[in-house]
Scaffold this active site. Structure first.
Site, PDB file in Angstrom:
ATOM      1  CG  ASP A  32     -52.415  96.651 -18.835  1.00 36.98           C
ATOM      2  OD1 ASP A  32     -51.472  96.979 -19.880  1.00 36.98           O
ATOM      3  OD2 ASP A  32     -53.662  97.864 -18.437  1.00 36.98           O
TER       4      ASP A  32
ATOM      5  CG  ASP B  46     -62.574 100.921 -10.980  1.00 40.77           C
ATOM      6  OD1 ASP B  46     -63.328 100.538 -11.084  1.00 40.77           O
ATOM      7  OD2 ASP B  46     -62.544  99.795 -12.239  1.00 40.77           O
TER       8      ASP B  46
ATOM      9  NE  ARG C 256     -63.474  97.531 -10.493  1.00 42.05           N
ATOM     10  CZ  ARG C 256     -63.106  96.590 -11.685  1.00 42.05           C
ATOM     11  NH1 ARG C 256     -64.111  95.860 -11.606  1.00 42.05           N
ATOM     12  NH2 ARG C 256     -63.270  96.973 -12.936  1.00 42.05           N
TER      13      ARG C 256
ATOM     14  CB  SER D  74     -59.831 100.024 -21.168  1.00 40.14           C
ATOM     15  OG  SER D  74     -60.450 100.846 -21.221  1.00 40.14           O
TER      16      SER D  74
END
Length: 408
Positions: free
Chosen positions: A16, A127, A98, A181
């Site tokens: 990705d 996110d 993050r 994922s």
């Protein structure tokens, strides 16, 4: 809006973000700088460098950094001083990573003269919010590009087609739908999507990567002693370790005993519910131990106030407000409470459980002479309790008398 001239991309080396790298260059005609953070996800990161070079990135524009110590010291440990848990269960493993990634994206953008940063978070998740709120808090002029909210590559088929058209290598196991994922760092592993989307179905055994199944864990318990100073863990079984090394050791011990599994349906900040399977073996042990040392070193009023504020603090982290003034204000209060949170906690790990079985501290508030069932040698006059109860009962007695009078 004019096209950016240089973009710093949060780059994992996976399909990705490799597609995003190429898309940025073709869509905007801009220079791309890649940033790959080692947060303890357990993967070799040099392939990310080679893949970025293969896709045309100048070697001087490829940043790969080991942030494990900073991650645990400056983000995980402050959060654990608060005993932060989102919605009663989630130890915020993805959420807390993050702001550090966003911080470095902004710093690298400033150092390289980039006018934008980019991330691979989708428009459905949390996110994107965490990355962007953090970035804007650190640099209000920064531009953030979120390709998933802009492009028309809305299916796996279109992504693979774009990759093939642009000579982006595709691993064989990426041809077709991935079963789920995964996001990982030193604190936890998060698995979501595909085979996990039906919350009524038990997660397949292969989803779990860091913990053995509790029923397969050893039949004898493992005991671990964790030392604390000012609310932070500093040693295991008497051996002083760096923050990252300490969490790594606890991950090994917890994982081997099936500790730290969580199957959760949570409320995302963007409004929907999602199901995730989390593994936080070391963090689970650390949380139990930290509460254990607080039990004997933290005053009742301070401890209860912390517990009242904790859900708000946890929600701020989950929603992406790490760099907000209210989180920093709460952190100052929490850190003040930890000045005398020191000592040693003994934790028993056994088939998925982590239980405190002993705690000691030179700053302990526990007084055995006051709570003993034996002769307390005058440490506590039990007659004093009568007046204490009468004073606290006064308003209840007045209420009861008033209600009886009205009823009559």
């Amino acid at each position: 809006m004019t096209s950016p001239k240089k973009v710093v991309l949060a780059y994992s080396g996976g399909l990705d973000t490799s597609i995003i790298l190429k898309w940025l260059a073709t869509e905007y005609g801009c220079e791309v700088v890649t940033f790959t953070a080692d947060l303890g996800q357990g993967e070799e990161l040099e392939p990310a460098r080679k893949k970025a070079e293969l896709l045309g990135i100048n070697p001087d524009s490829i940043y790969i950094e080991d942030l494990r110590e900073e991650f645990v010291r400056d983000f995980v440990f402050p959060m654990f001083r608060a005993n932060a848990v989102y919605e009663g269960l989630y130890l915020l493993g993805t959420s807390i990573a993050r702001p550090l990634i966003a911080k470095r994206l902004v710093e690298i953008a400033q150092a390289t003269g980039a006018d934008a940063i980019a991330h691979g978070a989708t428009g459905k998740g949390n996110d994107q919010v965490r990355f962007e709120l953090s970035a804007y808090a650190l640099d209000p002029s920064i531009r953030v590009i979120a390709p998933w909210r802009e492009w028309d590559l809305t299916s796996r088929t279109k992504l693979l087609q774009f990759a093939e058209e642009n000579q982006i290598p595709i691993a064989k196991d990426k041809r077709g739908e991935a079963p789920f994922s995964v996001d990982a760092n030193l604190l936890h592993t998060s698995s979501e999507g595909k085979v996990l989307e039906d919350p009524a179905e038990e997660a397949p055994a292969y989803v779990y990567q860091r913990t053995v199944a509790p029923e397969d864990a050893p039949d004898t318990p493992t005991y671990v002693e964790i030392g604390f100073e000012k609310g932070d863990a500093v040693s295991i079984d008497g051996e002083r370790l760096s923050p990252a090394a300490l969490l790594t050791r606890l991950n090994e011990l917890g994982g081997a005993n099936g500790v730290g599994r969580l199957d959760l349906v949570e409320n995302r900040f963007v409004g929907m519910k999602s199901r995730g399977v989390y593994e936080t073996p070391g963090g689970t042990v650390l949380l139990v131990a930290h509460r254990g040392i607080e039990q004997i070193t933290l005053d009742r009023g301070a401890g209860h106030l912390k517990d009242e504020l904790m859900p708000r603090y946890a929600e701020l982290i989950y929603n992406g407000f790490w760099f907000s003034p209210e989180r920093e204000m709460l952190q100052a209060l929490i850190d003040k409470s930890q000045e005398h949170v020191e000592g040693t906690v003994r934790v028993k790990l056994y088939k998925g459980s982590a239980d405190v079985v002993g705690r000691s501290s030179p700053a302990s508030l526990y007084s055995e002479s006051h709570v003993t069932f034996e002769d307390d040698a005058g440490a506590y006059d039990q007659k004093d309790a009568a007046g204490f109860i009468k004073i606290n009962a006064l308003r209840l007695k007045l209420l009861a008398a008033r209600n009886k009078r009205i009823a009559d």
